[in-house]
Design an enzyme around this catalytic site. Structure first.
Site, short mmCIF file in Angstrom:
data_model
loop_
_atom_site.label_atom_id
_atom_site.label_comp_id
_atom_site.label_asym_id
_atom_site.label_seq_id
_atom_site.Cartn_x
_atom_site.Cartn_y
_atom_site.Cartn_z
N GLU A 1 0.73 -1.13 0.05
CA GLU A 1 0.05 0.05 0.13
C GLU A 1 0.89 1.16 -0.01
O GLU A 1 0.63 2.44 -0.57
CB GLU A 1 -0.98 -0.08 1.24
CG GLU A 1 -2.08 -1.03 1.24
CD GLU A 1 -1.48 -2.60 1.40
OE1 GLU A 1 -2.27 -3.43 1.38
OE2 GLU A 1 -0.43 -2.66 1.96
N PRO B 1 13.54 -12.16 -0.25
CA PRO B 1 12.38 -12.69 0.38
C PRO B 1 11.44 -11.68 1.00
O PRO B 1 11.95 -10.29 0.96
CB PRO B 1 13.26 -13.23 1.83
CG PRO B 1 14.38 -13.57 1.35
CD PRO B 1 14.83 -12.77 0.27
N MET C 1 16.36 -4.22 2.20
CA MET C 1 15.26 -3.79 2.37
C MET C 1 14.89 -2.72 1.42
O MET C 1 15.92 -1.67 1.17
CB MET C 1 14.60 -3.32 3.65
CG MET C 1 13.88 -4.47 4.58
SD MET C 1 12.54 -5.00 3.95
CE MET C 1 11.09 -3.84 3.99
N PRO D 1 3.32 -7.31 -9.43
CA PRO D 1 4.41 -7.52 -10.35
C PRO D 1 4.55 -6.37 -11.08
O PRO D 1 5.27 -6.48 -12.25
CB PRO D 1 3.21 -8.46 -11.57
CG PRO D 1 1.99 -7.92 -11.20
CD PRO D 1 1.67 -7.81 -9.69
N GLU E 1 6.25 -3.79 -10.70
CA GLU E 1 7.48 -2.73 -10.53
C GLU E 1 8.42 -3.52 -11.51
O GLU E 1 9.28 -3.03 -12.23
CB GLU E 1 8.09 -3.35 -9.05
CG GLU E 1 7.55 -2.24 -7.96
CD GLU E 1 7.98 -2.73 -6.58
OE1 GLU E 1 8.35 -1.92 -5.94
OE2 GLU E 1 8.20 -4.05 -6.23
#
Length: 416
Positions: free
Chosen positions: A62, A258, A306, A333, A335
């Site tokens: 989000e 991950p 990250m 998907p 990106e």
């Protein structure tokens, strides 16, 4: 009476879960998390000379979906951004570090916490992304400021569940000043649940309005090509994808990213156990990637950092979308599509129903895990096919942009 009962039950449930959630978090986050959940804010936490807009986005997906909206609003307003997850908080901190954005965890949905937050930050409006229905947050805030539901959607599963409590939801949905939905299907669902039709506007999906920073990685020309990036993977997808990759007799590199950072060590152990005594395979963590890598037939890199997945897709030749080979519903998907990359995902993509159009137009590839090896091998051998798929998907994405601008135009009259 019904909302008093909800609040009472909420207190009871959180009396049990709050300590568990507290200790589940890394020690360095616990103090801030608890302070924010209890709304122990002070006036010195946020001093603003401009109007403040409070935006709530539950997690990473989000936050990314409304990044363009936040950046546009930050030109005129100071932003209070709340999330629920640690990863959402971290990604938001990285994305908006140079903007007037204060990032907090969403306080408990209790009257005292919501009222204290409103008093401290004095927002002019509250924007809630997608379908975060917190009764006290919405009902209490709407008595003081306009409250908007933006980029709104309701999944099939949620819709079936919500219909059973329509009597409870109707007054909450009626409290919104505006509900900006992604498409006509969601407009009809909100109407069926009791939202006033004149408050529902179809604006499109802000996920298509993504802007991803170009990051030049020092090592990007050192790893063997072609490169496969498996993004936002969940257990046990890392094992499945690594096993498949190792069976393909083509020199190449695999980046595994991950979804949850707390799984980095677990994924490292899984991969190490799979390549033990395979001298032709190199395995590195991105944080320890040397600039003088040995020459291997294949390389696997665990991305233990990250906030860079979107930019990492730029160097990929093929993207595999995590959360889709297990019954999770898939991860975003778009990106990868933004960088014109061919996208592969498994059978579970229910979280992104718009992907059906991409499949119908031959712009993405969906496969069962048993066919993943053949599909990857075919793409690795056919660069023209990869380019064609990436271009097709990118053109569909470009056709669907514009939701952010529509939402901004709708908000103008309320934020004067």
């Amino acid at each position: 009476m019904i909302f008093q009962l909800y609040t009472f039950l909420y207190y009871l449930v959180n009396g049990f879960f709050l300590p568990k959630e507290f200790f589940k978090r890394p020690s360095q986050l616990r103090k801030k998390w608890l302070k924010d959940k209890l709304a122990l804010f002070t006036k010195t936490d946020f001093i603003s000379q401009r109007k403040v807009v409070w935006i709530h986005a539950v997690s990473v997906g989000e936050v990314i979906a409304i990044s363009s909206l936040i950046k546009s609003l930050a030109k005129e307003y100071d932003i209070l951004l709340s999330t629920i997850t640690d990863t959402g908080n971290q990604v938001a901190s990285q994305r908006f570090k140079d903007l007037p954005v204060k990032i907090i965890y969403l306080p408990l949905d209790c009257p005292f916490a919501i009222k204290r937050t409103l008093r401290t930050f004095n927002p002019s409006a509250l924007l809630i992304a997608e379908t975060e229905i917190w009764p006290n947050l919405i009902l209490i805030s709407s008595k003081k400021i306009p409250v908007f539901l933006i980029n709104a959607r309701i999944s099939d599963k949620s819709f079936r569940r919500y219909k059973k409590i329509k009597f409870f939801l109707k007054p909450i949905l009626s409290s919104f000043s505006l509900i900006a939905v992604q498409d006509e299907k969601y407009k009809n669902r909100f109407k069926d649940l009791g939202a006033p039709e004149d408050k529902i506007v179809v604006t499109g999906n802000t996920k298509f309005d993504i802007e991803i920073p170009y990051i030049s990685f020092l090592w990007e020309n050192l790893v063997p090509r072609p490169i496969i990036v498996a993004g936002s993977t969940h257990f046990p997808e890392e094992k499945l994808i690594t096993e498949t990759f190792l069976k393909i007799p083509i020199p190449s590199s695999l980046f595994i990213v991950p979804r949850h950072p707390e799984r980095y060590k677990e994924v490292e152990r899984i991969i190490n156990s799979m390549i033990d005594e395979k001298n032709e395979i190199g395995f590195y963590k991105l944080s320890e990637l040397p600039l003088d890598m040995r020459s291997y037939f294949k390389i696997i890199i665990l991305v233990d950092r990250m906030g860079i997945l979107g930019s990492l897709y730029r160097i990929a030749d093929i993207a595999i979308i995590g959360g889709s080979f297990i019954p999770h519903g898939g991860q975003n998907p778009l990106e990868a599509i933004y960088w014109k990359k061919p996208v592969i995902f498994g059978p579970s993509m229910e979280n992104f129903p718009f992907i059906e159009e991409f499949l119908e137009r031959g712009a993405c590839l969906q496969t069962e895990k048993e066919e993943l090896k053949d599909l990857l091998e075919d793409l690795l051998k056919n660069p023209d096919k990869r380019i064609e798929l990436g271009e097709k998907a990118y053109q569909i994405l470009k056709q669907k942009t514009g939701a952010t601008e529509k939402i901004l135009n709708l908000l103008k009259s309320y934020l004067k």
